[in-house]
Scaffold this active site. Structure first.
Site, PDB file in Angstrom:
ATOM      1  NE  ARG A  30      -3.849 -12.460   1.629  1.00 35.07           N
ATOM      2  CZ  ARG A  30      -4.442 -11.490   1.124  1.00 35.07           C
ATOM      3  NH1 ARG A  30      -5.172 -11.789  -0.079  1.00 35.07           N
ATOM      4  NH2 ARG A  30      -4.599 -10.284   1.457  1.00 35.07           N
ATOM      5  NE  ARG A  32      -5.584  -2.936   3.124  1.00 31.92           N
ATOM      6  CZ  ARG A  32      -4.348  -3.695   2.920  1.00 31.92           C
ATOM      7  NH1 ARG A  32      -4.710  -5.150   2.286  1.00 31.92           N
ATOM      8  NH2 ARG A  32      -3.218  -3.090   3.457  1.00 31.92           N
ATOM      9  NE  ARG A  58       0.205  -8.994   1.863  1.00 30.65           N
ATOM     10  CZ  ARG A  58      -0.860  -8.469   0.827  1.00 30.65           C
ATOM     11  NH1 ARG A  58      -0.159  -8.838  -0.472  1.00 30.65           N
ATOM     12  NH2 ARG A  58      -2.023  -8.439   0.775  1.00 30.65           N
ATOM     13  NE  ARG A  72      -6.542   1.881  -4.840  1.00 25.83           N
ATOM     14  CZ  ARG A  72      -6.252   0.808  -4.528  1.00 25.83           C
ATOM     15  NH1 ARG A  72      -7.118  -0.110  -3.779  1.00 25.83           N
ATOM     16  NH2 ARG A  72      -5.156  -0.036  -4.997  1.00 25.83           N
ATOM     17  CE  LYS A 126      -7.253  -6.342  -6.380  1.00 30.00           C
ATOM     18  NZ  LYS A 126      -7.149  -5.164  -6.320  1.00 30.00           N
TER      19      LYS A 126
END
Ligand SMILES: [Zn+2]
Length: 211
Positions: free
Chosen positions: A127, A168, A157, A87, A14
């Site tokens: 990532r 998630r 992260r 959301r 995204k």
């Protein structure tokens, strides 16, 4: 003004895709996360409230989201792309209300970015992002841990791990994916299982004429 909604599974790309649309098509990127952080940083009344909610580890409710997001939505003077909202179904209805009150903005497209779960997990685990400009890279594909755009450090992260991702992903399936039915004909699905070039080509096809 046109408004694009992005509905994407976690790690479906995204951020990368909205950045592309923002830069190439001059859409303004509105992220609810950024807006909430801005209120906290500016220490506004609502910012204090948001901070105390987040400090407790709770989620910010729709009434606050509506106030903070609505302000931004109503003053927009350019095409916008929404990130992180809606959301839930309740937020989609709220967005419809705001849209009805505002003749200036029209929800023109809903872009659904889909990805195979296994590929998403693989990407999450590799990532790394730039501390400075937020560009995203794959650990396996970079030579050193430096951003190719601005030269700053690339880091993983904390929340980029498999457990957080699966959590998630489940929430996405339960709360966000039903929005695809809600938006019906407005939804266009792009699969992010291939290369970025292919995905950008798909986006270009979708937004032809918006440049
Ligand atoms: Zn950078």
């Amino acid at each position: 003004m046109k408004c694009i909604i992005l509905i994407a599974a976690p790690a479906a790309g995204k951020g990368t895709i909205s950045k592309y649309i923002e830069d190439k098509y001059n859409y303004k990127h509105i992220s609810t996360g950024d807006l909430l952080r801005k209120e906290i940083k500016n220490n506004t009344e609502i910012g204090k409230e948001i901070k105390s909610i987040l400090d407790k580890g709770s989620l910010v409710g729709d009434d606050i989201i509506k106030e903070v997001f609505g302000k931004e939505f109503n003053k927009t003077k350019s095409n916008i792309i929404l990130d992180g909202i809606p959301r839930t179904l309740a937020q989609a209805k709220m967005l419809d209300e705001l849209d009805e009150e505002n003749d200036n903005v029209e929800i023109s497209k809903v872009i659904h970015i889909d990805i195979d779960k296994e590929i998403a997990v693989e990407r999450i685990e590799n990532r790394i992002i730039c501390e400075n400009c937020g560009s995203v890279f794959n650990k396996k594909l970079v030579k050193d841990l430096k951003c190719t755009k601005c030269g700053d450090n690339l880091i993983s992260r904390n929340d980029d791990n498999k457990e957080t991702f699966l959590d998630r992903y489940d929430t996405f399936l339960k709360e966000t994916k039903p929005l695809l039915d809600y938006y019906g004909d407005k939804v266009i699905t792009i699969y992010n299982n291939s290369t970025l070039e292919d995905i950008f080509k798909n986006v270009d096809e979708l937004l032809k004429g918006d440049e």
